[in-house]
Design a protein around this motif. Structure first.
Motif, PDB file in Angstrom:
ATOM      1  N   UNK A   2      15.785  -6.020   1.116  1.00 32.69           N
ATOM      2  CA  UNK A   2      14.589  -6.093   1.944  1.00 32.69           C
ATOM      3  C   UNK A   2      13.993  -4.701   2.095  1.00 32.69           C
ATOM      4  N   UNK A   3      12.705  -4.635   2.044  1.00 27.96           N
ATOM      5  CA  UNK A   3      12.016  -3.360   2.225  1.00 27.96           C
ATOM      6  C   UNK A   3      10.656  -3.653   2.827  1.00 27.96           C
ATOM      7  N   UNK A   4      10.280  -2.858   3.782  1.00 29.56           N
ATOM      8  CA  UNK A   4       8.974  -3.075   4.395  1.00 29.56           C
ATOM      9  C   UNK A   4       7.876  -2.659   3.433  1.00 29.56           C
ATOM     10  N   UNK A   5       6.691  -3.073   3.737  1.00 24.29           N
ATOM     11  CA  UNK A   5       5.537  -2.788   2.902  1.00 24.29           C
ATOM     12  C   UNK A   5       4.831  -1.555   3.474  1.00 24.29           C
ATOM     13  N   UNK A   6       5.071  -0.366   2.906  1.00 23.38           N
ATOM     14  CA  UNK A   6       4.430   0.835   3.435  1.00 23.38           C
ATOM     15  C   UNK A   6       2.911   0.703   3.413  1.00 23.38           C
ATOM     16  N   UNK A   7       2.216   1.306   4.367  1.00 21.47           N
ATOM     17  CA  UNK A   7       0.756   1.160   4.434  1.00 21.47           C
ATOM     18  C   UNK A   7       0.025   1.696   3.205  1.00 21.47           C
ATOM     19  N   UNK A   8       0.648   2.569   2.439  1.00 18.85           N
ATOM     20  CA  UNK A   8      -0.009   3.139   1.258  1.00 18.85           C
ATOM     21  C   UNK A   8       0.336   2.378  -0.026  1.00 18.85           C
ATOM     22  N   UNK A   9       0.961   1.218   0.103  1.00 12.14           N
ATOM     23  CA  UNK A   9       1.356   0.441  -1.071  1.00 12.14           C
ATOM     24  C   UNK A   9       0.129  -0.024  -1.846  1.00 12.14           C
ATOM     25  N   UNK A  10       0.159   0.186  -3.160  1.00 15.85           N
ATOM     26  CA  UNK A  10      -0.916  -0.276  -4.038  1.00 15.85           C
ATOM     27  C   UNK A  10      -0.399  -1.471  -4.825  1.00 15.85           C
ATOM     28  N   UNK A  32      12.014   2.275  -3.159  1.00 13.25           N
ATOM     29  CA  UNK A  32      13.213   2.245  -3.998  1.00 13.25           C
ATOM     30  C   UNK A  32      13.331   0.961  -4.799  1.00 13.25           C
ATOM     31  N   UNK A  33      12.231   0.225  -4.959  1.00 16.44           N
ATOM     32  CA  UNK A  33      12.282  -1.058  -5.646  1.00 16.44           C
ATOM     33  C   UNK A  33      10.879  -1.459  -6.099  1.00 16.44           C
ATOM     34  N   UNK A  34      10.755  -2.718  -6.514  1.00 18.59           N
ATOM     35  CA  UNK A  34       9.472  -3.278  -6.919  1.00 18.59           C
ATOM     36  C   UNK A  34       9.192  -4.494  -6.042  1.00 18.59           C
TER      37      UNK A  34
END
Length: 69
Positions: A2-10, A32-34
């Motif tokens: 699980x990883x949160x969606x950072x606000x700068x995610x494209x 650290x992932x896709x």
């Protein structure tokens, strides 16, 4: 995983998707992932996979290993 969606995610979708509103997924490089999500329902969240596993998936798709008979 699980990883949160950072606000700068494209998030990106394949140029082969076209504009017809078909079934598409979007991918994003996370810390650290896709991330993989449904392009029509991005608010539903995303799957998170290790980069190595994503590479294996794409390789198998390109080689036709996951095609339906």
């Amino acid at each position: 995983m699980s990883e949160t969606n950072p606000p700068t995610t494209t998030w990106r979708k394949s140029s082969h998707s076209g504009g017809g509103g078909g079934q598409c997924v979007e991918v994003a490089a996370l810390t650290s992932a896709v991330g993989i999500r449904d392009s029509k329902n991005p608010a539903f969240g995303h799957l998170t996979v290790r980069a190595e596993d994503f590479h294996t998936l794409i390789t198998r798709i390109k080689h036709g290993e996951l095609d339906h008979p």
